[in-house]
Design a protein around this motif. Structure first.
Motif, PDB file in Angstrom:
ATOM      1  N   LYS A  13       0.825  -1.210   0.000  1.00 56.66           N
ATOM      2  CA  LYS A  13       0.000   0.000   0.000  1.00 56.66           C
ATOM      3  C   LYS A  13       0.856   1.256   0.000  1.00 56.66           C
ATOM      4  O   LYS A  13       1.854   1.325   0.691  1.00 56.66           O
ATOM      5  CB  LYS A  13      -0.896   0.012   1.237  1.00 56.66           C
ATOM      6  CG  LYS A  13      -2.014  -0.988   1.143  1.00 56.66           C
ATOM      7  CD  LYS A  13      -2.944  -0.885   2.342  1.00 56.66           C
ATOM      8  CE  LYS A  13      -3.919  -2.029   2.306  1.00 56.66           C
ATOM      9  NZ  LYS A  13      -4.026  -2.715   3.595  1.00 56.66           N
ATOM     10  N   VAL A  28      -4.444   8.800  -9.716  1.00 49.86           N
ATOM     11  CA  VAL A  28      -3.741   9.081  -8.461  1.00 49.86           C
ATOM     12  C   VAL A  28      -2.278   9.406  -8.756  1.00 49.86           C
ATOM     13  O   VAL A  28      -1.635   8.719  -9.561  1.00 49.86           O
ATOM     14  CB  VAL A  28      -3.861   7.856  -7.514  1.00 49.86           C
ATOM     15  CG1 VAL A  28      -3.055   8.068  -6.240  1.00 49.86           C
ATOM     16  CG2 VAL A  28      -5.320   7.582  -7.182  1.00 49.86           C
ATOM     17  N   CYS A  38      -6.638   4.094 -10.969  1.00 49.48           N
ATOM     18  CA  CYS A  38      -7.062   3.105  -9.975  1.00 49.48           C
ATOM     19  C   CYS A  38      -8.575   2.915 -10.028  1.00 49.48           C
ATOM     20  O   CYS A  38      -9.316   3.875 -10.206  1.00 49.48           O
ATOM     21  CB  CYS A  38      -6.716   3.576  -8.564  1.00 49.48           C
ATOM     22  SG  CYS A  38      -4.971   3.806  -8.255  1.00 49.48           S
ATOM     23  N   THR A  40     -11.974   1.851  -7.792  1.00 50.38           N
ATOM     24  CA  THR A  40     -12.343   2.031  -6.382  1.00 50.38           C
ATOM     25  C   THR A  40     -13.539   1.173  -6.052  1.00 50.38           C
ATOM     26  O   THR A  40     -14.307   0.794  -6.938  1.00 50.38           O
ATOM     27  CB  THR A  40     -12.762   3.483  -6.061  1.00 50.38           C
ATOM     28  OG1 THR A  40     -13.695   3.897  -7.057  1.00 50.38           O
ATOM     29  CG2 THR A  40     -11.603   4.416  -5.995  1.00 50.38           C
ATOM     30  N   TRP A  55      -3.427   3.372  -2.019  1.00 45.27           N
ATOM     31  CA  TRP A  55      -3.731   2.518  -3.164  1.00 45.27           C
ATOM     32  C   TRP A  55      -2.758   1.339  -3.184  1.00 45.27           C
ATOM     33  O   TRP A  55      -1.707   1.365  -2.561  1.00 45.27           O
ATOM     34  CB  TRP A  55      -3.678   3.291  -4.473  1.00 45.27           C
ATOM     35  CG  TRP A  55      -2.309   3.769  -4.856  1.00 45.27           C
ATOM     36  CD1 TRP A  55      -1.720   4.932  -4.459  1.00 45.27           C
ATOM     37  CD2 TRP A  55      -1.366   3.085  -5.682  1.00 45.27           C
ATOM     38  NE1 TRP A  55      -0.466   5.023  -4.988  1.00 45.27           N
ATOM     39  CE2 TRP A  55      -0.211   3.905  -5.748  1.00 45.27           C
ATOM     40  CE3 TRP A  55      -1.369   1.878  -6.379  1.00 45.27           C
ATOM     41  CZ2 TRP A  55       0.922   3.551  -6.475  1.00 45.27           C
ATOM     42  CZ3 TRP A  55      -0.240   1.523  -7.112  1.00 45.27           C
ATOM     43  CH2 TRP A  55       0.885   2.356  -7.150  1.00 45.27           C
ATOM     44  N   ALA A  63      -4.585  -1.558 -10.237  1.00 46.12           N
ATOM     45  CA  ALA A  63      -4.413  -0.824  -8.988  1.00 46.12           C
ATOM     46  C   ALA A  63      -5.784  -0.424  -8.454  1.00 46.12           C
ATOM     47  O   ALA A  63      -6.696  -0.118  -9.221  1.00 46.12           O
ATOM     48  CB  ALA A  63      -3.561   0.401  -9.227  1.00 46.12           C
ATOM     49  N   THR A  64      -5.894  -0.427  -7.138  1.00 49.08           N
ATOM     50  CA  THR A  64      -7.153  -0.106  -6.490  1.00 49.08           C
ATOM     51  C   THR A  64      -6.913   0.864  -5.342  1.00 49.08           C
ATOM     52  O   THR A  64      -5.941   0.706  -4.594  1.00 49.08           O
ATOM     53  CB  THR A  64      -7.790  -1.379  -5.871  1.00 49.08           C
ATOM     54  OG1 THR A  64      -7.767  -2.396  -6.866  1.00 49.08           O
ATOM     55  CG2 THR A  64      -9.211  -1.141  -5.430  1.00 49.08           C
ATOM     56  N   VAL A  65      -7.773   1.838  -5.230  1.00 47.96           N
ATOM     57  CA  VAL A  65      -7.737   2.696  -4.048  1.00 47.96           C
ATOM     58  C   VAL A  65      -8.452   1.948  -2.931  1.00 47.96           C
ATOM     59  O   VAL A  65      -9.592   1.511  -3.095  1.00 47.96           O
ATOM     60  CB  VAL A  65      -8.415   4.058  -4.325  1.00 47.96           C
ATOM     61  CG1 VAL A  65      -8.670   4.806  -3.024  1.00 47.96           C
ATOM     62  CG2 VAL A  65      -7.546   4.896  -5.253  1.00 47.96           C
TER      63      VAL A  65
END
Ligand SMILES: Nc1nc2c(ncn2[C@@H]2O[C@H](COP(=O)(O)OP(=O)(O)OP(=O)(O)O)[C@@H](O)[C@H]2O)c(=O)[nH]1
Ligand SMILES: [Mg+2]
Ligand SMILES: [Zn+2]
Length: 303
Positions: A13, A28, A38, A40, A55, A63-65
């Motif tokens: 993270k 981001v 990203c 979400t 993220w 990629a993910t927040v």
């Protein structure tokens, strides 16, 4: 979507700042690397331009927040449905931009000043298109600008075409997160462009005087070379404050604050109440009658 440039280190993270939103995706920023797009979770729908987020990448290059970090403040507006919408978060300074065409709306400027007070953000009043002042400005307009100066606000005249006022504003922007707000067509992006030599902002190509055209469509955060950030935001037709109360309104008219403690009633709305120190100050010429009139107009819309 896939971000092929994710490295092993990206699996852990990391923090970043939201540059802008694409539907439910967020762009981001990353330190010394290109921004990352990203996805979400729906529960993070409230993440807005300027938010700090955590993220995380996965082995597929996505990629993910995963978290929105606590905000210092957020600039919000009320939508036509009456619900709040966040324009941008973590704002240090609101640059309230007007122009001589389309005409300045001083009650709109007042509303942004109320917002700045609520956010505990600084406010700068910019009047753009100086080249049109001689033809367009009325005595009442000059008086309105002087009223703002008299109560302590910085007022800067700009001509985005020849660069007048650009350096003066630059000094006030350094090392802060600044957001440009105001009606469509006043020249927010044209001014912002001076501070972002390496980026091409969308500016309306027809020199317009009316309303209706919206060139910038989403709030976007940019790094300033001198330090700090600039957020260019889409023009508004109107700006309606969210959850406005009499108290918040009166707090936003900062020149009232010296007098409010001397009103007879604690909950004085500074309207018809007996022994209202604010009204007395207006009568004695210590508070601008035009600002007071706009306050009373705004008061009508509460409740
Ligand atoms: N005469 C004159 N025109 C200007 C000046 N600054 C900007 N303009 C023109 O005003 C128009 C609108 O400029 P934009 O920068 O797109 O305005 P904006 O506030 O970003 O508009 P939205 O993105 O729709 O909110 C453009 O045609 C600019 O060329 C100025 O100082 N003088
Ligand atoms: Mg714009
Ligand atoms: Zn009062």
């Amino acid at each position: 979507m896939s971000n092929s440039k994710l490295s092993k280190a990206d699996i852990k993270k990391q923090t970043g700042r939201v540059i802008t939103r694409f539907g439910s995706d967020l762009l981001v920023s990353r330190e010394s690397e290109k921004p990352i797009r990203c996805t979400t979770k729906r529960k993070l729908d409230h993440a807005a331009c300027g938010d700090y987020v955590l993220w995380q990448g996965n082995q597929h290059g996505n990629a993910t927040v995963v978290k929105v970090l606590p905000r210092k403040n957020a600039l919000t507006r009320q939508t036509y449905r009456g619900t709040p919408k966040t324009i941008a978060a973590n704002i240090d300074q609101i640059i309230i931009t007007s122009a001589w065409l389309p005409r300045p709306l001083w009650e709109l400027v007042d509303r942004y000043l109320i917002a700045a007070q609520q956010l505990n953000a600084e406010a700068v009043i910019v009047i753009n298109k100086s080249d049109l002042a001689e033809k367009q400005a009325t005595d009442a307009d000059w008086k309105a600008l002087q009223d703002y100066r008299d109560i302590g606000y910085k007022v800067i005249a700009i001509n985005a075409m020849n660069g007048e006022g650009i350096d003066e504003l630059s000094e006030l922007m350094q090392d802060k997160t600044n957001i440009f707000v105001g009606r469509s067509g006043v020249g927010k992006s044209s001014i912002a462009q001076h501070y972002l030599p390496n980026i091409k902002l969308l500016v309306n190509d027809i020199s317009q005087s009316g309303e209706g055209q919206h060139t910038t469509t989403t709030a976007t955060l940019y790094d300033l070379e001198m330090g700090g950030y600039l957020i260019d935001s889409p023009g508004v037709r109107d700006y309606v404050l969210d959850k406005l109360t009499t108290r918040k309104l009166s707090d936003g008219y900062i020149e009232f604050t010296n007098y409010v403690p001397y009103c007879r009633f604690n909950n004085c709305a500074h309207k018809h109440e007996p022994q209202c120190a604010v009204r007395t100050a207006v009568e004695k010429g210590k508070i601008s009658p035009e600002r007071y009139k706009r306050y009373l107009n705004a008061l009508k819309n509460i409740d």
